[in-house]
Scaffold this active site. Structure first.
Site, PDB file in Angstrom:
ATOM      1  N   ARG A  94       0.791  -1.223   0.000  1.00 43.58           N
ATOM      2  CA  ARG A  94       0.000   0.000   0.000  1.00 43.58           C
ATOM      3  C   ARG A  94       0.829   1.283   0.000  1.00 43.58           C
ATOM      4  O   ARG A  94       0.554   2.211  -0.764  1.00 43.58           O
ATOM      5  CB  ARG A  94      -0.903   0.077   1.260  1.00 43.58           C
ATOM      6  CG  ARG A  94      -2.213  -0.581   1.138  1.00 43.58           C
ATOM      7  CD  ARG A  94      -2.582  -1.159   2.481  1.00 43.58           C
ATOM      8  NE  ARG A  94      -1.595  -2.147   2.817  1.00 43.58           N
ATOM      9  CZ  ARG A  94      -1.666  -3.418   2.377  1.00 43.58           C
ATOM     10  NH1 ARG A  94      -2.673  -3.805   1.696  1.00 43.58           N
ATOM     11  NH2 ARG A  94      -0.711  -4.292   2.658  1.00 43.58           N
ATOM     12  N   THR A  95       1.811   1.355   0.890  1.00 49.75           N
ATOM     13  CA  THR A  95       2.509   2.634   1.052  1.00 49.75           C
ATOM     14  C   THR A  95       3.223   3.009  -0.241  1.00 49.75           C
ATOM     15  O   THR A  95       3.079   4.124  -0.751  1.00 49.75           O
ATOM     16  CB  THR A  95       3.500   2.553   2.227  1.00 49.75           C
ATOM     17  OG1 THR A  95       2.804   2.067   3.366  1.00 49.75           O
ATOM     18  CG2 THR A  95       4.098   3.902   2.537  1.00 49.75           C
ATOM     19  N   LYS A 102      26.579  -3.945  -1.882  1.00 49.96           N
ATOM     20  CA  LYS A 102      28.041  -3.914  -2.080  1.00 49.96           C
ATOM     21  C   LYS A 102      28.732  -3.161  -0.940  1.00 49.96           C
ATOM     22  O   LYS A 102      29.942  -2.975  -0.959  1.00 49.96           O
ATOM     23  CB  LYS A 102      28.383  -3.218  -3.400  1.00 49.96           C
ATOM     24  CG  LYS A 102      27.765  -3.853  -4.622  1.00 49.96           C
ATOM     25  CD  LYS A 102      28.080  -2.995  -5.853  1.00 49.96           C
ATOM     26  CE  LYS A 102      27.058  -3.196  -6.932  1.00 49.96           C
ATOM     27  NZ  LYS A 102      27.071  -2.102  -7.921  1.00 49.96           N
ATOM     28  N   ARG A 152      11.303   3.803   3.222  1.00 49.59           N
ATOM     29  CA  ARG A 152      10.981   2.844   4.289  1.00 49.59           C
ATOM     30  C   ARG A 152      12.251   2.069   4.611  1.00 49.59           C
ATOM     31  O   ARG A 152      12.967   1.632   3.708  1.00 49.59           O
ATOM     32  CB  ARG A 152       9.885   1.865   3.852  1.00 49.59           C
ATOM     33  CG  ARG A 152       9.683   0.736   4.847  1.00 49.59           C
ATOM     34  CD  ARG A 152       8.479  -0.094   4.561  1.00 49.59           C
ATOM     35  NE  ARG A 152       7.256   0.641   4.821  1.00 49.59           N
ATOM     36  CZ  ARG A 152       6.027   0.100   4.774  1.00 49.59           C
ATOM     37  NH1 ARG A 152       5.885  -1.162   4.462  1.00 49.59           N
ATOM     38  NH2 ARG A 152       4.960   0.829   5.035  1.00 49.59           N
ATOM     39  N   HIS A 188       5.204   5.948  11.372  1.00 54.21           N
ATOM     40  CA  HIS A 188       4.711   5.810   9.990  1.00 54.21           C
ATOM     41  C   HIS A 188       3.745   6.995   9.778  1.00 54.21           C
ATOM     42  O   HIS A 188       2.529   6.818   9.733  1.00 54.21           O
ATOM     43  CB  HIS A 188       4.001   4.461   9.853  1.00 54.21           C
ATOM     44  CG  HIS A 188       3.704   4.033   8.454  1.00 54.21           C
ATOM     45  ND1 HIS A 188       3.895   4.825   7.349  1.00 54.21           N
ATOM     46  CD2 HIS A 188       3.211   2.857   7.971  1.00 54.21           C
ATOM     47  CE1 HIS A 188       3.543   4.152   6.258  1.00 54.21           C
ATOM     48  NE2 HIS A 188       3.126   2.960   6.617  1.00 54.21           N
TER      49      HIS A 188
HETATM   50  N1   CP Z   1      -0.093   0.077   5.835  1.00 58.53           N
HETATM   51  C1   CP Z   1       1.092  -0.233   5.268  1.00 58.53           C
HETATM   52  O1   CP Z   1       2.125   0.326   5.607  1.00 58.53           O
HETATM   53  O2   CP Z   1       1.025  -1.214   4.306  1.00 58.53           O
HETATM   54  P1   CP Z   1       2.264  -1.719   3.454  1.00 58.53           P
HETATM   55  O3   CP Z   1       3.223  -2.383   4.399  1.00 58.53           O
HETATM   56  O4   CP Z   1       1.685  -2.678   2.450  1.00 58.53           O
HETATM   57  O5   CP Z   1       2.893  -0.532   2.801  1.00 58.53           O
END
Ligand code: CP
Length: 305
Positions: free
Chosen positions: A54-55, A83, A104, A132
């Site tokens: 999703r993110t 590397k 991320r 998040h």
């Molecule tokens: N909600 C969320 O962070 O989903 P993903 O891990 O799929 O990005």
């Protein structure tokens, strides 16, 4: 803001209450008209050192719908990090290519570090069990949309409250809006003391339970379910013990408030039965859709557009 005067979104605490409300208004405008050319000529980098559906895809949808372009990676094994290149060098390099970096990373604090070395804004798309913040913006947007307000909401958080970074960010953001919390978690996955301390310091009432039952969710406006975060366990035997600790079924929802909505940052594993998807109180797929508009608002704000 870093030494170069560049603003980033690393923690939800980077946003004031006024800024949160401004971004939510902007997101509502994008929901009405998500296809615009605001990012024409801009390049956004999505650097995902951890899996995501999703993110990453909602960020990329947000940029594509606004006419921007995307570079990046979804799998660190394809990068020169394998590397031995440092995160600092990678961020310096990508700052040369892109106007904004979405990252991320499994290491708590990695996003803050990246924001300090980058010469473009950095958006934290999740750093370990820490924060998040754009998930929080879409959660707030979803709460406002379903409840008609953010103030005086009773939120019941269920599941992995120890490692679930989305509950940590949401708890801090809601502190602006006089919430009441119920935390339902097994002993192994309780809300960490630092967040309970935060509630006390901000005069936010909270209750803690270890049972997911009718009585404990009877007053909730929002039931915020979470997945047990397998990837954060060092001992998989410990994960096996708690992985199916709570499973939400329709029968449990019968006497909940009419305005109750079920949120979940997703992915879901076993914690919500498939039958609940058809329940009018289920909102988690719409919640994920709201992520596009919230992320369009965050990107445009950071780029001053
Ligand atoms: N909600 C969320 O962070 O989903 P993903 O891990 O799929 O990005």
């Amino acid at each position: 803001m870093n030494k170069m005067g560049i603003k980033s979104l690393v923690s939800i605490t980077d946003y004031s209450k006024e800024k949160i409300l401004q971004i939510l208004d902007k997101a509502a405008e994008f929901e009405k008209n998500p296809n615009q050319k605001i990012l024409d000529g801009k390049v956004i980098a999505t650097l995902f050192y951890e899996p995501s559906t999703r993110t990453r895809l909602s960020f990329e949808t947000a940029v594509n719908r606004l006419g921007g372009r995307i570079i990046g990676f979804a799998d660190k094994s394809t990068t020169s990090g394998t590397k031995g290149e440092t995160l600092k060098d990678t961020i310096n390099m990508v700052s040369n290519y892109a106007d904004l970096i979405v990252m991320r990373n499994p290491i708590e604090g990695a996003a803050r570090y990246a924001s300090e070395v980058a010469s473009v804004p950095v958006v934290n798309a999740g750093d370990g069990a820490n924060q998040h913040p754009t998930q929080t913006m879409l959660d707030l947007y979803s709460i406002k949309k379903t409840q008609g307000r953010l103030d005086n909401i009773n939120i019941c958080m269920v599941g992995d409250l120890k490692y679930g970074r989305t509950v940590h960010s949401l708890l801090m953001a809601m502190s602006h809006f006089s919430p009441t919390f119920t935390f339902i978690a097994p002993d192994e996955l309780k809300m960490p003391d630092e967040y309970k301390m935060f509630c006390r310091e901000h005069n936010i009432p909270f209750k803690e339970h270890s049972e997911l039952n009718e009585a404990n969710i009877a007053d909730a406006d929002i039931l915020y379910m979470t997945r047990v975060q397998k990837e954060r366990f060092t001992d998989l035997f410990e994960y096996e013990k708690v992985k199916n600790v709570y499973i939400l079924k329709n029968s449990l929802l019968q006497n909940t408030k009419p305005n109750l909505r079920i949120l979940h940052p997703l992915p879901r594993v076993n914690e919500i039965e498939q039958e609940v998807d058809e329940n009018e109180k289920a909102y988690y797929f719409e919640q994920a859709r709201n992520g596009v508009f919230a992320r369009q608002a965050v990107i445009c704000d950071l780029l001053g557009l």
